[in-house]
Design a protein around this motif. Sequence first.
Motif, PDB file in Angstrom:
ATOM      1  N   ASP A  31     -31.629 -18.143   5.431  1.00 42.22           N
ATOM      2  CA  ASP A  31     -31.474 -19.354   6.262  1.00 42.22           C
ATOM      3  C   ASP A  31     -32.875 -19.747   6.730  1.00 42.22           C
ATOM      4  O   ASP A  31     -33.674 -18.871   7.083  1.00 42.22           O
ATOM      5  CB  ASP A  31     -30.573 -19.044   7.464  1.00 42.22           C
ATOM      6  CG  ASP A  31     -29.972 -20.286   8.086  1.00 42.22           C
ATOM      7  OD1 ASP A  31     -28.744 -20.364   8.209  1.00 42.22           O
ATOM      8  OD2 ASP A  31     -30.741 -21.201   8.486  1.00 42.22           O
ATOM      9  N   VAL A  57     -36.008 -18.175   4.841  1.00 37.17           N
ATOM     10  CA  VAL A  57     -36.541 -18.822   3.637  1.00 37.17           C
ATOM     11  C   VAL A  57     -35.824 -20.149   3.457  1.00 37.17           C
ATOM     12  O   VAL A  57     -34.636 -20.283   3.766  1.00 37.17           O
ATOM     13  CB  VAL A  57     -36.293 -17.888   2.413  1.00 37.17           C
ATOM     14  CG1 VAL A  57     -36.203 -18.655   1.120  1.00 37.17           C
ATOM     15  CG2 VAL A  57     -37.381 -16.818   2.342  1.00 37.17           C
ATOM     16  N   THR A  60     -34.905 -24.406  -0.949  1.00 33.28           N
ATOM     17  CA  THR A  60     -35.520 -25.306  -1.938  1.00 33.28           C
ATOM     18  C   THR A  60     -36.850 -24.714  -2.437  1.00 33.28           C
ATOM     19  O   THR A  60     -37.521 -25.318  -3.266  1.00 33.28           O
ATOM     20  CB  THR A  60     -35.766 -26.721  -1.361  1.00 33.28           C
ATOM     21  OG1 THR A  60     -36.670 -26.614  -0.269  1.00 33.28           O
ATOM     22  CG2 THR A  60     -34.476 -27.375  -0.909  1.00 33.28           C
ATOM     23  N   LYS A  84     -25.896 -31.657   7.336  1.00 29.42           N
ATOM     24  CA  LYS A  84     -24.494 -32.100   7.400  1.00 29.42           C
ATOM     25  C   LYS A  84     -24.198 -33.265   8.337  1.00 29.42           C
ATOM     26  O   LYS A  84     -23.040 -33.581   8.573  1.00 29.42           O
ATOM     27  CB  LYS A  84     -23.609 -30.919   7.775  1.00 29.42           C
ATOM     28  CG  LYS A  84     -23.906 -30.366   9.159  1.00 29.42           C
ATOM     29  CD  LYS A  84     -22.800 -29.471   9.683  1.00 29.42           C
ATOM     30  CE  LYS A  84     -23.099 -29.008  11.075  1.00 29.42           C
ATOM     31  NZ  LYS A  84     -22.062 -28.216  11.685  1.00 29.42           N
ATOM     32  N   ASN A  99     -32.715 -31.889   0.201  1.00 25.79           N
ATOM     33  CA  ASN A  99     -32.278 -30.585   0.715  1.00 25.79           C
ATOM     34  C   ASN A  99     -30.947 -30.154   0.093  1.00 25.79           C
ATOM     35  O   ASN A  99     -30.795 -29.007  -0.329  1.00 25.79           O
ATOM     36  CB  ASN A  99     -32.142 -30.647   2.238  1.00 25.79           C
ATOM     37  CG  ASN A  99     -32.124 -29.269   2.865  1.00 25.79           C
ATOM     38  OD1 ASN A  99     -32.907 -28.388   2.495  1.00 25.79           O
ATOM     39  ND2 ASN A  99     -31.208 -29.042   3.789  1.00 25.79           N
ATOM     40  N   SER A 124     -16.510 -30.745   0.886  1.00 28.82           N
ATOM     41  CA  SER A 124     -15.921 -31.373   2.072  1.00 28.82           C
ATOM     42  C   SER A 124     -14.804 -32.320   1.660  1.00 28.82           C
ATOM     43  O   SER A 124     -14.844 -32.917   0.577  1.00 28.82           O
ATOM     44  CB  SER A 124     -17.019 -32.170   2.782  1.00 28.82           C
ATOM     45  OG  SER A 124     -16.462 -33.056   3.716  1.00 28.82           O
ATOM     46  N   TYR A 148     -24.662 -38.188   2.810  1.00 28.47           N
ATOM     47  CA  TYR A 148     -24.160 -36.813   2.959  1.00 28.47           C
ATOM     48  C   TYR A 148     -22.962 -36.590   2.021  1.00 28.47           C
ATOM     49  O   TYR A 148     -22.926 -35.618   1.258  1.00 28.47           O
ATOM     50  CB  TYR A 148     -23.745 -36.536   4.412  1.00 28.47           C
ATOM     51  CG  TYR A 148     -22.901 -35.291   4.548  1.00 28.47           C
ATOM     52  CD1 TYR A 148     -23.490 -34.030   4.435  1.00 28.47           C
ATOM     53  CD2 TYR A 148     -21.518 -35.354   4.750  1.00 28.47           C
ATOM     54  CE1 TYR A 148     -22.715 -32.878   4.522  1.00 28.47           C
ATOM     55  CE2 TYR A 148     -20.742 -34.217   4.838  1.00 28.47           C
ATOM     56  CZ  TYR A 148     -21.343 -32.975   4.722  1.00 28.47           C
ATOM     57  OH  TYR A 148     -20.569 -31.834   4.803  1.00 28.47           O
ATOM     58  N   PHE A 177     -11.636 -29.158   5.487  1.00 24.78           N
ATOM     59  CA  PHE A 177     -11.216 -30.285   6.316  1.00 24.78           C
ATOM     60  C   PHE A 177     -12.015 -30.183   7.631  1.00 24.78           C
ATOM     61  O   PHE A 177     -13.225 -30.026   7.562  1.00 24.78           O
ATOM     62  CB  PHE A 177      -9.685 -30.343   6.381  1.00 24.78           C
ATOM     63  CG  PHE A 177      -9.183 -30.956   5.081  1.00 24.78           C
ATOM     64  CD1 PHE A 177      -9.315 -30.258   3.874  1.00 24.78           C
ATOM     65  CD2 PHE A 177      -8.742 -32.265   5.023  1.00 24.78           C
ATOM     66  CE1 PHE A 177      -8.983 -30.853   2.643  1.00 24.78           C
ATOM     67  CE2 PHE A 177      -8.396 -32.860   3.806  1.00 24.78           C
ATOM     68  CZ  PHE A 177      -8.526 -32.149   2.622  1.00 24.78           C
TER      69      PHE A 177
HETATM   70  P1  NAD Z   1     -24.643 -25.605   9.867  1.00 23.89           P
HETATM   71  O1  NAD Z   1     -25.689 -26.646   9.975  1.00 23.89           O
HETATM   72  O2  NAD Z   1     -24.188 -24.939  11.131  1.00 23.89           O
HETATM   73  O3  NAD Z   1     -25.107 -24.462   8.847  1.00 23.89           O
HETATM   74  C1  NAD Z   1     -25.957 -24.741   7.751  1.00 23.89           C
HETATM   75  C2  NAD Z   1     -27.054 -23.692   7.780  1.00 23.89           C
HETATM   76  O4  NAD Z   1     -27.915 -23.906   6.648  1.00 23.89           O
HETATM   77  C3  NAD Z   1     -27.929 -23.764   9.032  1.00 23.89           C
HETATM   78  O5  NAD Z   1     -28.041 -22.473   9.609  1.00 23.89           O
HETATM   79  C4  NAD Z   1     -29.288 -24.266   8.524  1.00 23.89           C
HETATM   80  O6  NAD Z   1     -30.365 -23.717   9.264  1.00 23.89           O
HETATM   81  C5  NAD Z   1     -29.264 -23.788   7.079  1.00 23.89           C
HETATM   82  N1  NAD Z   1     -30.057 -24.584   6.141  1.00 23.89           N
HETATM   83  C6  NAD Z   1     -30.062 -25.932   5.957  1.00 23.89           C
HETATM   84  N2  NAD Z   1     -30.910 -26.267   4.967  1.00 23.89           N
HETATM   85  C7  NAD Z   1     -31.459 -25.106   4.515  1.00 23.89           C
HETATM   86  C8  NAD Z   1     -32.406 -24.785   3.511  1.00 23.89           C
HETATM   87  N3  NAD Z   1     -32.975 -25.730   2.764  1.00 23.89           N
HETATM   88  N4  NAD Z   1     -32.728 -23.487   3.324  1.00 23.89           N
HETATM   89  C9  NAD Z   1     -32.163 -22.510   4.059  1.00 23.89           C
HETATM   90  N5  NAD Z   1     -31.261 -22.753   5.022  1.00 23.89           N
HETATM   91  C10 NAD Z   1     -30.916 -24.031   5.247  1.00 23.89           C
HETATM   92  O7  NAD Z   1     -23.404 -26.252   9.101  1.00 23.89           O
HETATM   93  P2  NAD Z   1     -21.920 -25.700   8.905  1.00 23.89           P
HETATM   94  O8  NAD Z   1     -21.009 -26.513   9.738  1.00 23.89           O
HETATM   95  O9  NAD Z   1     -21.899 -24.237   9.014  1.00 23.89           O
HETATM   96  O10 NAD Z   1     -21.688 -26.156   7.393  1.00 23.89           O
HETATM   97  C11 NAD Z   1     -21.941 -25.275   6.313  1.00 23.89           C
HETATM   98  C12 NAD Z   1     -21.696 -26.027   5.014  1.00 23.89           C
HETATM   99  O11 NAD Z   1     -20.376 -26.542   5.003  1.00 23.89           O
HETATM  100  C13 NAD Z   1     -22.629 -27.227   4.815  1.00 23.89           C
HETATM  101  O12 NAD Z   1     -22.959 -27.311   3.444  1.00 23.89           O
HETATM  102  C14 NAD Z   1     -21.755 -28.394   5.231  1.00 23.89           C
HETATM  103  O13 NAD Z   1     -22.144 -29.590   4.610  1.00 23.89           O
HETATM  104  C15 NAD Z   1     -20.389 -27.937   4.760  1.00 23.89           C
HETATM  105  N6  NAD Z   1     -19.297 -28.583   5.487  1.00 23.89           N
HETATM  106  C16 NAD Z   1     -19.286 -28.537   6.857  1.00 23.89           C
HETATM  107  C17 NAD Z   1     -18.270 -29.178   7.551  1.00 23.89           C
HETATM  108  C18 NAD Z   1     -18.262 -29.181   9.056  1.00 23.89           C
HETATM  109  O14 NAD Z   1     -17.593 -30.020   9.646  1.00 23.89           O
HETATM  110  N7  NAD Z   1     -18.918 -28.247   9.731  1.00 23.89           N
HETATM  111  C19 NAD Z   1     -17.253 -29.857   6.854  1.00 23.89           C
HETATM  112  C20 NAD Z   1     -17.288 -29.865   5.459  1.00 23.89           C
HETATM  113  C21 NAD Z   1     -18.333 -29.224   4.782  1.00 23.89           C
END
Ligand code: NAD
Length: 330
Positions: A31, A57, A60, A84, A99, A124, A148, A177
């Motif tokens: 992360d 890390v 990308t 997100k 990203n 999603s 997104y 969802f």
């Molecule tokens: P979040 O932002 O809490 O977690 C994402 C994590 O990824 C974060 O800890 C961030 O620091 C890390 N991150 C982002 N870009 C990065 C990179 N380039 N390298 C390393 N780490 C990176 O989000 P979440 O709610 O836990 O969502 C997780 C996944 O689920 C995402 O892909 C999101 O799009 C998807 N999603 C979330 C929801 C929602 O409502 N929470 C709904 C549908 C899909």
Amino acid sequence: MKVLVTGGLGYIGSHTCVALLEAGHTVVIVDNLSNSKIDTLNKVMQITKKNIPFYKVDVTDVLAVNSIFSKHDLDAVIHFAGFKAVGESVEKPIEYYHNNVVSTLIIAEACRKYNVHRFVFSSSATVYGDNKVPFVETMDLLPTTNPYGETKAINERILIDIAKANPAISLSILRYFNPAGAHKSGLIGESPVGIPNNIMPYISQVANGKLEKLRVFGNDYNTVDGTGVRDYIHVIDLAAGHVAALENLNEGIHIYNLGTGQGVSVLELVKAFEDANNIKIPIEIVERRPGDLASCYADVSKAKQELGWEAKYDIVAMCHDSWNFEKNRF
Ligand code: NAD
Ligand code: UD1
């Protein structure tokens, strides 16, 4: 299995790491902390009483990613890492496409190089666009209204093409969802930076007095009470869904909705929060939010049938656990 969890310190990733460790798997977390805090790693270790290898890390960064793959004999990857925020994606499309799409290509390429054939991807419900509810996995994807959502649809297509080209790959695409709730311990949960966009963290911040009232976006939709209907799913159920997806993963391409199948309106959610926590939530009805759908809920029969998984927690439990986390946060 030994699982690389990208974005493993985020909201869904951290709960999934707990569920994986409790199911007897081992995890390696990567992360870049762009939307999470290192403290979450300590909390996950505190809950599970396990040590977890962690790499700060950016996924990308191809060299850094390859170096992690070379150090660990991985069986699978769960790829959560990404940005997100829907509104932000409209303002910063380059950052979002870079990203969210480049990260997937780099992780997929490392999987090919190091022979990791199991891949679970966070998609999603947004990819269904305005299809008719309930959303079924076989529906055609409809255009989404923001970058997104496009990154999710593009990533799905990329991963499907990669899996088609290599029959040894086992790909699971999970369409979430609306995640809500937090871990029962109150140690981990959703901590958005600034004013929340999503409704549950918004209501929690009204409850603790940080925000004055909930603005309800429209009460003239064709729904049970005119307000928007969503399929809220407890993050603990979502985490269990990832373990089930991983443990039942066979070669080929598999797509699952992870929801409860139950639609809940904004007013029903507010009432559930008030009942669960005995706190009054002041509301004001305002204009519809551009881009919102009237209703969004899942057909969950495929996950139940093929993964033996279904959501256990109801909306009251989600409201209780969200507030339990929020009130312990300060
Ligand atoms: P979040 O932002 O809490 O977690 C994402 C994590 O990824 C974060 O800890 C961030 O620091 C890390 N991150 C982002 N870009 C990065 C990179 N380039 N390298 C390393 N780490 C990176 O989000 P979440 O709610 O836990 O969502 C997780 C996944 O689920 C995402 O892909 C999101 O799009 C998807 N999603 C979330 C929801 C929602 O409502 N929470 C709904 C549908 C899909
Ligand atoms: C949003 C995203 C979607 C993403 C999902 C889960 C948009 C347009 N869509 O969906 O792409 O997959 O989050 O992260 O942002 N509401 C209010 N007042 C508020 C906030 C929300 O009334 O202050 C209502 C909304 O109109 C909606 C419901 O609550 O009916 C849920 O909203 P939200 O939590 O933002 O999630 P989604 O709109 O479903």
